[in-house]
Design a protein around this motif. Structure first.
Motif, PDB file in Angstrom:
ATOM      1  N   LYS A 302       0.867  -1.323   0.169  1.00  0.00           N
ATOM      2  CA  LYS A 302      -0.087   0.074   0.159  1.00  0.00           C
ATOM      3  C   LYS A 302       0.836   1.263   0.045  1.00  0.00           C
ATOM      4  CE  LYS A 302      -3.905  -2.191   2.172  1.00  0.00           C
ATOM      5  NZ  LYS A 302      -4.867  -2.117   3.492  1.00  0.00           N
ATOM      6  N   ILE A 303       1.907   1.128   0.657  1.00  0.00           N
ATOM      7  CA  ILE A 303       2.835   2.278   0.642  1.00  0.00           C
ATOM      8  C   ILE A 303       3.361   2.674  -0.666  1.00  0.00           C
ATOM      9  CG2 ILE A 303       5.043   3.358   1.789  1.00  0.00           C
ATOM     10  CD1 ILE A 303       4.460   1.608   4.198  1.00  0.00           C
ATOM     11  N   VAL A 304       3.897   1.537  -1.347  1.00  0.00           N
ATOM     12  CA  VAL A 304       4.411   1.515  -2.956  1.00  0.00           C
ATOM     13  C   VAL A 304       3.156   2.095  -3.756  1.00  0.00           C
ATOM     14  CG1 VAL A 304       5.292   0.458  -4.670  1.00  0.00           C
ATOM     15  CG2 VAL A 304       6.206   0.141  -2.496  1.00  0.00           C
ATOM     16  N   PHE A 305       2.033   1.604  -3.329  1.00  0.00           N
ATOM     17  CA  PHE A 305       0.958   2.158  -4.209  1.00  0.00           C
ATOM     18  C   PHE A 305       1.086   3.557  -4.201  1.00  0.00           C
ATOM     19  CE2 PHE A 305      -3.360   3.568  -4.794  1.00  0.00           C
ATOM     20  CZ  PHE A 305      -3.855   2.559  -5.981  1.00  0.00           C
ATOM     21  N   HIS A 306       1.036   4.299  -3.113  1.00  0.00           N
ATOM     22  CA  HIS A 306       0.949   5.680  -3.261  1.00  0.00           C
ATOM     23  C   HIS A 306       2.333   6.534  -3.350  1.00  0.00           C
ATOM     24  CE1 HIS A 306      -3.276   5.948  -1.379  1.00  0.00           C
ATOM     25  NE2 HIS A 306      -2.914   5.023  -0.695  1.00  0.00           N
ATOM     26  N   THR A 307       3.088   5.704  -3.272  1.00  0.00           N
ATOM     27  CA  THR A 307       4.414   6.343  -3.598  1.00  0.00           C
ATOM     28  C   THR A 307       4.586   6.645  -5.148  1.00  0.00           C
ATOM     29  OG1 THR A 307       5.728   5.004  -2.096  1.00  0.00           O
ATOM     30  CG2 THR A 307       6.927   5.894  -3.883  1.00  0.00           C
ATOM     31  N   ASN A 308       4.125   5.748  -5.775  1.00  0.00           N
ATOM     32  CA  ASN A 308       4.191   5.921  -7.582  1.00  0.00           C
ATOM     33  C   ASN A 308       2.665   6.471  -8.079  1.00  0.00           C
ATOM     34  OD1 ASN A 308       6.574   4.933  -7.739  1.00  0.00           O
ATOM     35  ND2 ASN A 308       5.954   2.901  -7.802  1.00  0.00           N
ATOM     36  N   LYS A 309       1.667   6.143  -7.409  1.00  0.00           N
ATOM     37  CA  LYS A 309       0.284   6.763  -7.883  1.00  0.00           C
ATOM     38  C   LYS A 309       0.209   8.103  -7.545  1.00  0.00           C
ATOM     39  CE  LYS A 309      -2.588   3.088  -9.339  1.00  0.00           C
ATOM     40  NZ  LYS A 309      -3.074   2.950 -10.720  1.00  0.00           N
ATOM     41  N   SER A 310       0.653   8.539  -6.424  1.00  0.00           N
ATOM     42  CA  SER A 310       0.480  10.034  -5.909  1.00  0.00           C
ATOM     43  C   SER A 310       2.019  10.602  -6.227  1.00  0.00           C
ATOM     44  CB  SER A 310       0.086   9.938  -4.589  1.00  0.00           C
ATOM     45  OG  SER A 310      -1.282   9.429  -4.716  1.00  0.00           O
ATOM     46  N   SER A 311       3.028   9.757  -6.383  1.00  0.00           N
ATOM     47  CA  SER A 311       4.316  10.331  -6.495  1.00  0.00           C
ATOM     48  C   SER A 311       4.760  11.085  -5.225  1.00  0.00           C
ATOM     49  CB  SER A 311       4.438  11.452  -7.644  1.00  0.00           C
ATOM     50  OG  SER A 311       5.672  11.488  -7.989  1.00  0.00           O
ATOM     51  N   VAL A 312       4.630  10.424  -4.192  1.00  0.00           N
ATOM     52  CA  VAL A 312       4.973  11.028  -2.647  1.00  0.00           C
ATOM     53  C   VAL A 312       6.530  10.881  -2.412  1.00  0.00           C
ATOM     54  CG1 VAL A 312       4.325  11.268  -0.251  1.00  0.00           C
ATOM     55  CG2 VAL A 312       2.881  10.247  -2.051  1.00  0.00           C
ATOM     56  N   ASN A 313       7.134  12.033  -2.441  1.00  0.00           N
ATOM     57  CA  ASN A 313       8.752  12.139  -2.550  1.00  0.00           C
ATOM     58  C   ASN A 313       8.880  11.495  -1.189  1.00  0.00           C
ATOM     59  OD1 ASN A 313       8.972  13.486  -4.632  1.00  0.00           O
ATOM     60  ND2 ASN A 313       9.140  15.315  -3.937  1.00  0.00           N
ATOM     61  N   LEU A 314       8.235  11.741   0.193  1.00  0.00           N
ATOM     62  CA  LEU A 314       8.565  11.399   1.418  1.00  0.00           C
ATOM     63  C   LEU A 314       8.591   9.870   1.448  1.00  0.00           C
ATOM     64  CD1 LEU A 314       8.740  11.679   4.580  1.00  0.00           C
ATOM     65  CD2 LEU A 314       6.370  11.980   4.796  1.00  0.00           C
ATOM     66  N   PHE A 315       7.517   9.262   0.791  1.00  0.00           N
ATOM     67  CA  PHE A 315       7.369   7.862   0.797  1.00  0.00           C
ATOM     68  C   PHE A 315       8.621   7.228   0.177  1.00  0.00           C
ATOM     69  CE2 PHE A 315       2.632   7.353   1.429  1.00  0.00           C
ATOM     70  CZ  PHE A 315       2.563   7.953   2.472  1.00  0.00           C
ATOM     71  N   ALA A 316       9.110   7.715  -1.101  1.00  0.00           N
ATOM     72  CA  ALA A 316      10.108   7.195  -1.780  1.00  0.00           C
ATOM     73  C   ALA A 316      11.551   7.325  -1.098  1.00  0.00           C
ATOM     74  CB  ALA A 316      10.366   7.776  -3.142  1.00  0.00           C
ATOM     75  N   GLU A 317      11.759   8.442  -0.368  1.00  0.00           N
ATOM     76  CA  GLU A 317      12.832   8.488   0.597  1.00  0.00           C
ATOM     77  C   GLU A 317      12.858   7.608   1.672  1.00  0.00           C
ATOM     78  OE1 GLU A 317      15.573  10.879   0.091  1.00  0.00           O
ATOM     79  OE2 GLU A 317      14.716  10.960  -1.876  1.00  0.00           O
ATOM     80  N   ALA A 318      11.668   7.601   2.272  1.00  0.00           N
ATOM     81  CA  ALA A 318      11.731   6.417   3.390  1.00  0.00           C
ATOM     82  C   ALA A 318      12.042   4.997   2.791  1.00  0.00           C
ATOM     83  CB  ALA A 318      10.028   6.433   4.046  1.00  0.00           C
ATOM     84  N   LEU A 319      11.418   4.689   1.671  1.00  0.00           N
ATOM     85  CA  LEU A 319      11.651   3.284   1.143  1.00  0.00           C
ATOM     86  C   LEU A 319      13.285   3.333   0.805  1.00  0.00           C
ATOM     87  CD1 LEU A 319       8.946   2.867  -1.601  1.00  0.00           C
ATOM     88  CD2 LEU A 319       9.184   1.854   0.655  1.00  0.00           C
ATOM     89  N   GLY A 320      13.886   4.297   0.277  1.00  0.00           N
ATOM     90  CA  GLY A 320      15.380   4.290  -0.110  1.00  0.00           C
ATOM     91  C   GLY A 320      16.065   4.038   1.509  1.00  0.00           C
ATOM     92  N   ARG A 321      15.656   4.535   2.401  1.00  0.00           N
ATOM     93  CA  ARG A 321      16.243   4.661   3.749  1.00  0.00           C
ATOM     94  C   ARG A 321      16.105   3.104   4.195  1.00  0.00           C
ATOM     95  NH1 ARG A 321      16.740   9.676   7.493  1.00  0.00           N
ATOM     96  NH2 ARG A 321      15.772   7.950   9.119  1.00  0.00           N
ATOM     97  N   LEU A 322      14.918   2.653   4.045  1.00  0.00           N
ATOM     98  CA  LEU A 322      14.641   1.344   4.440  1.00  0.00           C
ATOM     99  C   LEU A 322      15.446   0.356   3.809  1.00  0.00           C
ATOM    100  CD1 LEU A 322      12.709  -0.774   5.738  1.00  0.00           C
ATOM    101  CD2 LEU A 322      11.401  -0.854   3.608  1.00  0.00           C
ATOM    102  N   MET A 323      16.026   0.508   2.656  1.00  0.00           N
ATOM    103  CA  MET A 323      16.850  -0.354   1.865  1.00  0.00           C
ATOM    104  C   MET A 323      18.254  -0.138   2.116  1.00  0.00           C
ATOM    105  SD  MET A 323      14.439  -2.376   1.043  1.00  0.00           S
ATOM    106  CE  MET A 323      15.549  -3.446  -0.001  1.00  0.00           C
ATOM    107  N   ALA A 324      18.617   1.319   2.329  1.00  0.00           N
ATOM    108  CA  ALA A 324      20.027   1.541   2.257  1.00  0.00           C
ATOM    109  C   ALA A 324      20.043   2.820   3.410  1.00  0.00           C
ATOM    110  CB  ALA A 324      20.653   1.800   1.007  1.00  0.00           C
ATOM    111  N   PRO A 325      20.092   2.569   4.666  1.00  0.00           N
ATOM    112  CA  PRO A 325      20.442   3.519   5.544  1.00  0.00           C
ATOM    113  C   PRO A 325      21.486   4.576   5.264  1.00  0.00           C
ATOM    114  CG  PRO A 325      19.733   1.705   6.600  1.00  0.00           C
ATOM    115  CD  PRO A 325      20.317   1.326   5.320  1.00  0.00           C
ATOM    116  N   LEU A 326      22.518   4.041   4.443  1.00  0.00           N
ATOM    117  CA  LEU A 326      23.868   4.890   4.312  1.00  0.00           C
ATOM    118  C   LEU A 326      24.089   4.222   2.625  1.00  0.00           C
ATOM    119  CD1 LEU A 326      26.187   4.203   7.442  1.00  0.00           C
ATOM    120  CD2 LEU A 326      24.642   6.108   6.731  1.00  0.00           C
ATOM    121  N   HIS A 327      24.492   5.114   2.044  1.00  0.00           N
ATOM    122  CA  HIS A 327      25.067   5.159   0.694  1.00  0.00           C
ATOM    123  C   HIS A 327      24.085   4.609  -0.294  1.00  0.00           C
ATOM    124  CE1 HIS A 327      28.948   6.270   2.513  1.00  0.00           C
ATOM    125  NE2 HIS A 327      28.701   5.171   3.284  1.00  0.00           N
TER     126      HIS A 327
END
Length: 461
Positions: A302-327
């Protein structure tokens, strides 16, 4: 041939190899798109693959590293779903210290965040962290918290160094923190009078503790929201400049919370008081903690759904941090390489695409679309023409794209991008990426040219 004849004739040759009929069908469409006089200053990268076998059907300057804007969200969203699974949920844990004595918590209430971007998000109206926390305290018949409300954060606020100053304090520039609240967004509520007169700031919702707003906004004859907020995570004064439409009884401008934990604690304090729960704010030392409550986020799908459907920058940044807290850049390139995708030319300064220094070749994105074509939750998150408004600009002159175009958009000044899937009239599924940088024509002309180009490919057999 006007722009880079060698590359175009190379593309022409590739089309010829695919068959005379295919060449005749599509070389004119590509040539017309590239020769559109309104796009003469633009840089274009286009690639198309057949999803049935991965065969590359078209590659025009697909190797160029171009700014992808929000198309960059395709990377962290696909990566997170693949590695974490659609059912993954963030957990925000709430503890209390000192035990419960009578109807009082003897120590502090301590919130341990997980980087979850969803607490009290407008995209998830049923996920109300504050309401649920107050409810838990009421169920335990707590009337007093002797200590404080604390949020345990360890990381400093890190703004990507390439983000623009005019972006970072406006809603789309909301940073991802350890603790996030209300999409890290607040509203400035204005009223305006005649053109040229100062706009009046009525209120700030929710309250932003420790920040004073210097209002320099004026009313204008025409136009929408042309007001900008300037400030930073360590600023005490935010400046609001620009114009808003004249004669508006109520007009909202959205800003980015730089310290969402402070806004949360302020609002929670008010809600607790309304519920008859007092916070005394003492500083007792009780090192032992007991778990009070665990807030579970909506599932990753559901988070990914809104990340792409609504283009939510905050959600995309959260997913990036989830997968790679650094670098993040190094980690996501490693993931792409594991799938056999060429990462040469990939430059990533953030996960959401807001940085103007991001650059990705069109062929890299199209290859990812092909590899992830069976990632159902991810594909479902992409907007669909005729169903989601952000693609309807391509339907105005090309209604045949309705239901057949499924793609992520990306845009900022001088940049319009589109990447996703196209279903042809014969039922074939094509993965494509079309990146346009540095165009100077009215955007309506660009939309029409892109729509015409894609409409031609709907006829592909």
């Amino acid at each position: 041939m006007r722009r880079n004849p060698g590359l175009f004739w190379c593309t022409w040759g590739i089309l010829c190899l695919l068959g005379t009929s295919l060449f005749a069908q599509f070389q004119t469409g590509l040539e017309n798109f590239l020769n559109n006089s309104s796009l003469k200053n633009a840089v274009v990268g286009i690639t198309i693959r057949d999803c049935s076998d991965g065969k590359e059907l078209l590659n025009y300057q697909g190797q160029l590293s171009l700014r992808p804007a929000s198309v960059a969200k395709l990377l962290p969203s696909a990566w997170a779903l693949e590695k974490k699974g659609a059912d993954f949920c963030y957990e925000t844990r709430v503890f209390y210290s000192g035990g419960i004595r009578g109807q009082a918590i003897a120590g502090d209430v301590v919130i341990v965040p997980s980087g979850d971007p969803t607490p009290d998000s407008r995209y998830f109206p049923d996920s109300r962290f504050i309401r649920k926390l107050v409810s838990v305290l009421q169920e335990k018949q707590i009337h007093t918290i002797k200590g404080r409300i604390l949020i345990q954060t360890e990381k400093e606020v890190n703004i990507p160094g390439s983000w623009l100053w005019e972006d970072i304090s406006n809603y789309y520039g909301a940073l991802c923190h350890d603790f996030n609240y209300r999409d890290n967004t607040y509203n400035l509520n204005f009223t305006t009078g005649a053109a040229g007169t100062p706009a009046r700031l009525l209120s700030v919702e929710p309250e932003v503790p420790g920040i004073r707003f210097q209002n320099q906004v004026k009313a204008a004859v025409a136009g929408g929201d042309n007001a900008w907020i300037f400030g930073g995570p360590y600023s005490e004064v935010f400046y609001v400049k620009g114009t808003l439409p004249a004669h508006q009884a109520f007009f909202q401008v959205k800003g980015a919370m730089q310290q969402p934990e402070n806004c949360f604690i302020k609002e929670l304090t008010v809600r607790l008081a309304e519920a008859g729960i007092k916070i005394e704010g003492q500083n007792p030392e009780y090192p032992e903690r007991e778990e009070l409550y665990v807030y579970t986020s909506p599932c990753l799908e559901k988070i990914v759904f809104h990340t792409n459907k609504s283009s939510v920058n905050l959600f995309a940044e959260a997913l990036g941090r989830l997968m790679a807290p650094l670098h993040y850049e190094n980690a996501v390139k490693k993931w792409l390489a594991e799938q056999g995708i060429d990462t040469l030319g990939v430059i990533l300064k953030d996960a959401c695409g807001l940085s103007p220094q991001n650059a990705i070749p069109a062929e890299t994105i199209t290859h990812l679309l092909y590899v992830q074509r069976n990632n159902a939750a991810w594909v479902h998150s992409l907007p669909v023409a005729g169903r989601d408004g952000n693609l309807n600009v391509y339907l105005r002159h090309h209604p045949d794209l309705k239901g057949k175009l499924c793609a992520k958009t990306g845009s900022f000044s001088g940049v319009r991008c589109l990447a996703g899937y196209l279903t042809t009239a014969s039922g074939k599924r094509l993965a494509f990426t079309l990146l346009v940088n540095n165009y100077t024509c009215p955007v309506s002309i660009l939309y029409e040219a892109v729509g015409t180009f894609l409409s031609d490919w709907v006829k592909y057999k």
